[in-house]
Design an enzyme around this catalytic site. Structure first.
Site, PDB file in Angstrom:
ATOM      1  N   HIS A  51       0.838  -1.195   0.000  1.00  0.00           N
ATOM      2  CA  HIS A  51       0.000   0.000   0.000  1.00  0.00           C
ATOM      3  C   HIS A  51       0.876   1.249   0.000  1.00  0.00           C
ATOM      4  O   HIS A  51       2.085   1.182   0.273  1.00  0.00           O
ATOM      5  CB  HIS A  51      -0.945   0.026   1.204  1.00  0.00           C
TER       6      HIS A  51
HETATM    7  P1  TYD Z   1      -2.433  -3.868   7.462  1.00  0.00           P
HETATM    8  O1  TYD Z   1      -2.474  -2.443   7.013  1.00  0.00           O
HETATM    9  O2  TYD Z   1      -3.008  -4.882   6.528  1.00  0.00           O
HETATM   10  O3  TYD Z   1      -0.948  -4.280   7.839  1.00  0.00           O
HETATM   11  P2  TYD Z   1       0.368  -4.211   6.912  1.00  0.00           P
HETATM   12  O4  TYD Z   1       0.650  -2.788   6.624  1.00  0.00           O
HETATM   13  O5  TYD Z   1       1.442  -4.823   7.722  1.00  0.00           O
HETATM   14  O6  TYD Z   1       0.097  -5.032   5.680  1.00  0.00           O
HETATM   15  O7  TYD Z   1      -3.165  -3.952   8.869  1.00  0.00           O
HETATM   16  C1  TYD Z   1      -3.575  -5.177   9.440  1.00  0.00           C
HETATM   17  C2  TYD Z   1      -4.698  -4.882  10.419  1.00  0.00           C
HETATM   18  O8  TYD Z   1      -4.238  -4.100  11.516  1.00  0.00           O
HETATM   19  C3  TYD Z   1      -5.851  -4.111   9.809  1.00  0.00           C
HETATM   20  O9  TYD Z   1      -7.075  -4.670  10.313  1.00  0.00           O
HETATM   21  C4  TYD Z   1      -5.709  -2.713  10.317  1.00  0.00           C
HETATM   22  C5  TYD Z   1      -4.994  -2.892  11.644  1.00  0.00           C
HETATM   23  N1  TYD Z   1      -4.080  -1.795  11.952  1.00  0.00           N
HETATM   24  C6  TYD Z   1      -4.378  -0.910  12.976  1.00  0.00           C
HETATM   25  O10 TYD Z   1      -5.439  -1.007  13.614  1.00  0.00           O
HETATM   26  N2  TYD Z   1      -3.505   0.091  13.281  1.00  0.00           N
HETATM   27  C7  TYD Z   1      -2.343   0.251  12.592  1.00  0.00           C
HETATM   28  O11 TYD Z   1      -1.560   1.183  12.886  1.00  0.00           O
HETATM   29  C8  TYD Z   1      -2.041  -0.653  11.520  1.00  0.00           C
HETATM   30  C9  TYD Z   1      -0.768  -0.503  10.707  1.00  0.00           C
HETATM   31  C10 TYD Z   1      -2.937  -1.655  11.240  1.00  0.00           C
END
Ligand code: TYD
Length: 134
Positions: A51
């Site tokens: 992302h």
């Molecule tokens: P995600 O953005 O998919 O993680 P990555 O960037 O590692 O691929 O996030 C996974 C889950 O965690 C999603 O349900 C959102 C939650 N999350 C939070 O609540 N706070 C945060 O700061 C982050 C990065 C994720």
């Protein structure tokens, strides 16, 4: 700062072990509003991230083990290996990133200047390119 940049961190090392500190203005380019860490990445082919963020900047540090990061600014692509707690990777907003090749037991810690807000995440690569070029 460049759009992405590796930062060497100073470790305070003595007979008791090592300590690394982040401090805004010294080695951290933003006020920290959020910290999270990724661990127990169970599958060898795990890819995290994938992302770009409209507002969030990040500092990534693998505090144990290693992982790789694919970086795509829309103009330039790169890949970096993070394998030391003494190295941080700064990522500006509007940079596409993918974290992969996590070693067994790797712990990736991430600091950010923004609180979590799903609305500022761009999870579609074509949409990211479109926003970059507008
Ligand atoms: P995600 O953005 O998919 O993680 P990555 O960037 O590692 O691929 O996030 C996974 C889950 O965690 C999603 O349900 C959102 C939650 N999350 C939070 O609540 N706070 C945060 O700061 C982050 C990065 C994720």
């Amino acid at each position: 700062m460049k759009q992405y940049e590796l930062i060497n961190l100073k470790a305070y090392e003595d007979a008791r072990g090592n300590l690394i500190a982040f401090e805004q203005g010294a080695n951290c380019p933003f006020d920290v509003k959020r910290c999270f860490y990724i661990y127990d990445t169970k599958m060898a082919d795990t890819v995290r991230g994938a992302h770009a963020n409209r507002r969030s900047e990040f500092l990534l540090v693998v505090i144990h083990g290693s992982c790789k990061v694919r970086i795509d600014t829309g103009k330039e692509k790169d890949e970096v290996l993070l394998n030391s707690p003494k190295t941080a990777l700064y990522l500006d907003k509007m940079v596409w990133k993918e974290m992969f090749d996590f070693s067994d037991g790797a712990v990736l810690m991430v600091l950010s200047n923004e609180k979590y807000d799903e609305k500022e995440y761009i999870r579609d690569y074509e949409k990211f390119l479109k926003e970059i070029n507008n």
